[in-house]
Write a protein that holds these residues in place. Structure first.
Motif, PDB file in Angstrom:
ATOM      1  N   PHE A   1       0.831  -1.219   0.000  1.00 27.81           N
ATOM      2  CA  PHE A   1       0.000   0.000   0.000  1.00 27.81           C
ATOM      3  C   PHE A   1       0.864   1.268   0.000  1.00 27.81           C
ATOM      4  O   PHE A   1       0.397   2.342  -0.315  1.00 27.81           O
ATOM      5  CB  PHE A   1      -0.945   0.004   1.208  1.00 27.81           C
TER       6      PHE A   1
ATOM      7  N   THR B   1      -3.797  -0.708  -3.916  1.00 30.12           N
ATOM      8  CA  THR B   1      -4.589   0.531  -3.808  1.00 30.12           C
ATOM      9  C   THR B   1      -5.467   0.744  -5.039  1.00 30.12           C
ATOM     10  O   THR B   1      -6.401   1.532  -5.001  1.00 30.12           O
ATOM     11  CB  THR B   1      -3.657   1.752  -3.691  1.00 30.12           C
TER      12      THR B   1
ATOM     13  N   LYS C   1      -4.686   2.291  -7.520  1.00 21.02           N
ATOM     14  CA  LYS C   1      -4.465   3.653  -8.030  1.00 21.02           C
ATOM     15  C   LYS C   1      -3.225   3.643  -8.933  1.00 21.02           C
ATOM     16  O   LYS C   1      -2.313   2.837  -8.740  1.00 21.02           O
ATOM     17  CB  LYS C   1      -4.217   4.611  -6.865  1.00 21.02           C
TER      18      LYS C   1
ATOM     19  N   SER D   1      -3.425   1.125   5.101  1.00 20.49           N
ATOM     20  CA  SER D   1      -3.450  -0.054   4.222  1.00 20.49           C
ATOM     21  C   SER D   1      -4.853  -0.638   4.138  1.00 20.49           C
ATOM     22  O   SER D   1      -5.042  -1.855   4.143  1.00 20.49           O
ATOM     23  CB  SER D   1      -2.471  -1.123   4.718  1.00 20.49           C
ATOM     24  N   GLY D   2      -5.848   0.222   4.065  1.00 20.40           N
ATOM     25  CA  GLY D   2      -7.224  -0.221   3.860  1.00 20.40           C
ATOM     26  C   GLY D   2      -7.655  -1.214   4.910  1.00 20.40           C
ATOM     27  O   GLY D   2      -7.446  -1.020   6.111  1.00 20.40           O
TER      28      GLY D   2
END
Length: 827
Positions: free
Chosen positions: A271, A333, A335, A404-405
């Motif tokens: 992450f 992520t 992203k 980290s979600g």
RNA sequence: GCCGGGGUGGUGAAAUCGGUAUACACAGGGGACUUAAAAUCCCCCGGGCGCAAUCCCAUGCGGGUUCGAGUCCCGCCCCCGGCACCA
């Protein structure tokens, strides 16, 4: 009257006498028949020397003597000890020497070898001169080439392009060690990088086995550690970062589904992967680079490619790099992250691409700081997250995840597994083990080596030289200077390299590179016992009897390359069915280094020891004994010129104890004390010699002789003769002479067994026990051996000084260590 | 930076299953023999106080565990060797 007129110890005379006798009687040499039938074979191997023009140096003699002592010891214990020596005579060292002096290696090497043989004989090694090898002899390298062909047939030899260091002034390829601060060590010219096709052995195919077997071989711990570090196993994962088709605007190949794979040992930090870096040589660079960045990226790649390898790979240098304009998707992520190229990423490790996590990797941190890339912390250290102020990147793999979600709060250890599993479920990851070990490049663009036995044909490609055409003889070439072509000098010898293709018969050319010297030495121990055979590399029956090597003693400078390469070769030959074992050396011990007066010996310091004059003055026996005495063999020691007088005096006293009476030694009644010391000494020397602790074994022998000769007494025969046997491995010549003067025939190494000891006779019947009060020694008492606590305590309390310290105190405890110590604990 | 191996008398080094620290040698000092030197042999030799002593101090530094630590544990310093941007 004695047949020995000369009663003075004259080392030169007796050493010559016994060296001649050993040669004449074949004392140390095996016949083929003996090799085939030896009952208790023991292969005692030492690292064969490079025959330099300077001759044997003290380091060689130290190593060989230590190994020879072991071999002679084993022989006296009843083993059939095979102790060969040879010459590792190919390589850049002699080639450079030859270029400097103008003497052709084909003349230089035989002269050096002759000198080495003379010196090796002079130091009294138990060498089997019937079974020697010289790697430059076509009868040897024929089989080195054969070995190449076997590996080739097995698919373990392949050609690929690889960078080399190139000095444009000397017009030669340089080894990494010859590049100093980016310059050629000889002329100071900046070194360039060239990429050429070279031969590699696929040693990395064996990385796992080479590592695992280390658990099962008896080697010096330091050597094992060096090998496992070199192989460098890393557990981690390969993660996939899909390339964004239109990241920076106009991607080169939109929609190709291209993916950048990275290797990481820290998938838990994914992450925090805020960008991806490709090595400059990475094949996907063009693909991800977008238009406006193309020129800058191209320039960067060119510069990286030309830089010499040493500077390029130097740690701690300022990070450089270039944005490609491309992006890929962080699979965790989801992203986009930018894709860069930078030379701190190495093409030949992992996938040649990394995910950069600047929050948790110092190198990435430096790079991100320099180029203003995002730095995200995704692991919080245990306890306080704020105590990392001094640390730039937090690299410890301990703590819990943050940013980290759904993994926030997960410990690192768990997250490593969970994240890979979860990404794997989406096809974005898989577990992976990587090794630091690289394939073994065996090509040398040089003259002085065995030609690599392949032929290049335009129609058939690479064709191995048929085995019946071996050896491919290295031609005598007068001008073997390197040239600007970047290939071997052999490429100028047209009538040598132009040959018909063995396959189609058309025009073809030989490979002009020669092979690495390490290939010569990777199998020499297999050749020794089979040196009698002209028609095979190694004979099955003889090999079966003598190999693997029982004891190998050598320097730790070969802890990695030589020992690893020979393990690989044996493993590969095993897999091909040529050998029935897969590890070449059952036991390996690394010896230490000799320094002088606290400093490493070097020509520039002028503190190099020249052995010949010392041997001439004191004799080989004294020199051997001193070398083995000056420090622990496995640790090395400090050579001090005056120190030799100790061992010298010892040999004189040993001689004087026997010779003046012509072996007619006193017949006094046995002295129980001397007898006890003898048996203790035999025990100690036996244990210590077996363990290569030679310095203390010698000290024990000296101490014993002092006792046996105390107050001017002359030792009895049964007191001195066992000492001659104990000393024999260290000082073989004087031992033979004394053995003969004691009235024995033949060699002490055949006739005399290693002495045994009687534990009962070695036992002390009265022992001095230390008496402590609260752990401080306050006296000693003499007690019968084996006395119990009460007996010792009673004696101890009667001791006046002990009594004084015990006076008025309450004894709370008594600690008793039998025959050693009694401790009163008082309150 | 990482991985090994080490730091003990004036010197090379012993003692590592925790148990009398400095074995064995070198150098140094004293003595014997000798016209002399060399060689050889004998004695002394960690530091301190001292007439002497198992009185005190001492195994790189600082702590700790233990009846007892050169040896084991924690934190440092220094030396030697190897690897070194290995993700």
């Amino acid at each position: 009257m004695s047949k020995h007129a000369d009663r003075a110890y004259d080392p030169a005379a007796i050493e010559r006498k016994w060296q001649d006798a050993w040669d004449r009687n074949g004392t140390n040499a095996f016949t083929l028949d003996q090799l085939r039938t030896a009952r208790r074979p023991f292969f005692n191997l030492m690292m064969f020397p490079y025959p330099s023009a300077e001759g044997l140096h003290v380091g060689n003699i130290y190593a060989f003597t230590g190994a020879d002592v072991h071999g002679r010891f084993k022989r006296m214990q009843g083993h059939d000890v095979f102790e060969p020596i040879g010459f590792d005579a190919f390589g850049i060292h002699s080639e450079n020497f030859a270029l400097k002096t103008g003497i052709h290696p084909m003349e230089l090497i035989p002269a050096n070898v002759a000198n080495f043989r003379r010196q090796l004989r002079r130091i009294g090694g138990m060498f089997d001169w019937n079974h020697t090898v010289d790697t430059t002899d076509p009868r040897y390298y024929k089989w080195t080439q054969w070995l190449f062909l076997q590996l080739f047939k097995r698919g373990l030899a392949e050609q690929k392009e690889a960078p080399v260091n190139w000095c444009p002034s000397d017009m030669t390829v340089l080894a990494n060690e010859q590049v100093i601060a980016g310059m050629c060590e000889r002329c100071g010219t900046p070194v360039e990088q060239r990429r050429i096709r070279q031969w590699f052995f696929r040693i990395t195919d064996y990385a796992g086995r080479l590592l695992e077997n280390l658990d099962h071989i008896d080697w010096s711990a330091s050597t094992l550690k060096a090998q496992s570090n070199w192989i460098g196993r890393s557990e981690g994962a390969e993660l996939r970062f899909p390339v964004v088709p239109d990241g920076g605007g106009k991607a080169a190949h939109p929609g190709t589904g291209a993916v950048i794979s990275v290797f990481t040992t820290r998938p838990d930090t994914v992450f925090g992967a805020s960008y991806v870096v490709l090595a400059p040589e990475h094949p996907m660079v063009d693909q991800v680079t977008s238009g406006p960045f193309r020129e800058a990226v191209g320039d960067y790649r060119t510069r990286a490619r030309e830089m010499d390898l040493v500077t390029r790979q130097k740690a701690g240098k300022e990070k450089t790099g270039m944005f490609t304009g491309g992006y890929c998707i962080n699979p965790a992520t989801r992203k986009p992250v930018p894709v860069w190229i930078a030379d701190y990423v190495l093409m030949d490790y992992g996938t040649g691409a990394i995910m950069a996590v600047p929050g948790h990797d110092q190198r990435d941190y430096e790079f991100a700081s320099r180029f203003d890339l995002p730095i995200v912390r995704v692991v919080a250290a245990p306890g306080e997250a704020g105590d990392t102020s001094g640390v730039e990147a937090y690299e410890e793999p301990v703590g819990t995840l943050v940013n980290s979600g759904s993994y926030n709060g997960t410990p690192v250890r768990e997250a490593k597994l969970a994240i890979v599993d979860d990404l794997a479920a989406r096809g974005k990851a898989e577990r992976k083990v990587n090794y630091r070990l690289h394939d073994w490049c065996i090509s040398r663009q040089r003259y002085w080596g065995p030609p690599i036995p392949v032929i290049h044909c335009d129609h058939c490609g690479v064709v191995p030289v048929p085995e019946e055409d071996l050896p491919v003889v290295l031609p005598r070439v007068e001008d073997f200077r390197p040239d600007p072509s970047g290939v071997s000098p052999l490429a100028r010898v047209r009538d040598w390299y132009e040959v018909p293709c063995p396959s189609c018969g058309g025009d073809a050319v030989r490979e002009t590179d020669v092979s690495d010297t390490f290939l010569d030495s990777a199998w020499y121990f297999l050749r020794y016992p089979s040196a009698d055979f002209g028609d095979r590399a190694f004979d099955e029956a003889v090999t079966g009897r003598w190999l693997p090597v029982d004891a190998y003693i050598g320097g730790n400078e070969h802890a990695v390359l030589h020992l690893l390469y020979s393990r690989f070769v044996v493993m590969a030959l095993h897999d091909m069915g040529h050998l029935d074992f897969e590890e070449p050396y059952k036991r390996f011990r690394a010896h230490g280094l000799i320094i002088r007066d606290g400093a490493k010996m070097s020509k520039s310091k002028g503190n190099v020891i020249i052995p010949d004059p010392i041997i001439e003055r004191y004799g080989a026996d004294t020199f051997r004994l001193y070398l083995m005495f000056l420090g622990p063999f496995m640790e090395g020691g400090d050579y001090q010129d005056k120190g030799i007088s100790g061992p010298r005096g010892f040999l004189h006293r040993l001689w004087e104890s026997i010779v003046p009476r012509d072996g007619a030694l006193p017949t006094d009644p046995p002295d129980r004390e001397v007898e006890r010391r003898l048996h203790q000494t035999i025990r100690q020397v036996t244990e210590q010699v077996a363990d290569l602790r030679y310095n203390t074994a010698i000290a024990a022998m000296m101490a014993y002789l002092n006792v046996a000769r105390a107050r001017g007494r002359t030792p009895r025969r049964d007191e001195i003769e066992p000492l001659v046997r104990l000393a024999a491995p260290f000082v073989p010549h004087i031992a033979e002479e004394l053995w003969q003067r004691l009235g024995n025939d033949g060699s002490i190494f055949d006739g005399a067994r290693w002495p045994g000891y009687d534990p009962a006779k070695a036992a002390e019947n009265r022992v001095r026990v230390a008496v402590q009060v609260n752990g401080r020694v306050r006296g000693t008492v003499l007690t019968p051996a084996g006395s119990d606590r009460e007996e010792v305590a009673a004696l101890a309390q009667a001791e006046s000084n002990v009594a004084r310290h015990l006076d008025g105190a309450e004894v709370r405890r008594i600690i008793h260590v039998q025959d050693r110590l009694l401790n009163f604990v008082v309150g």
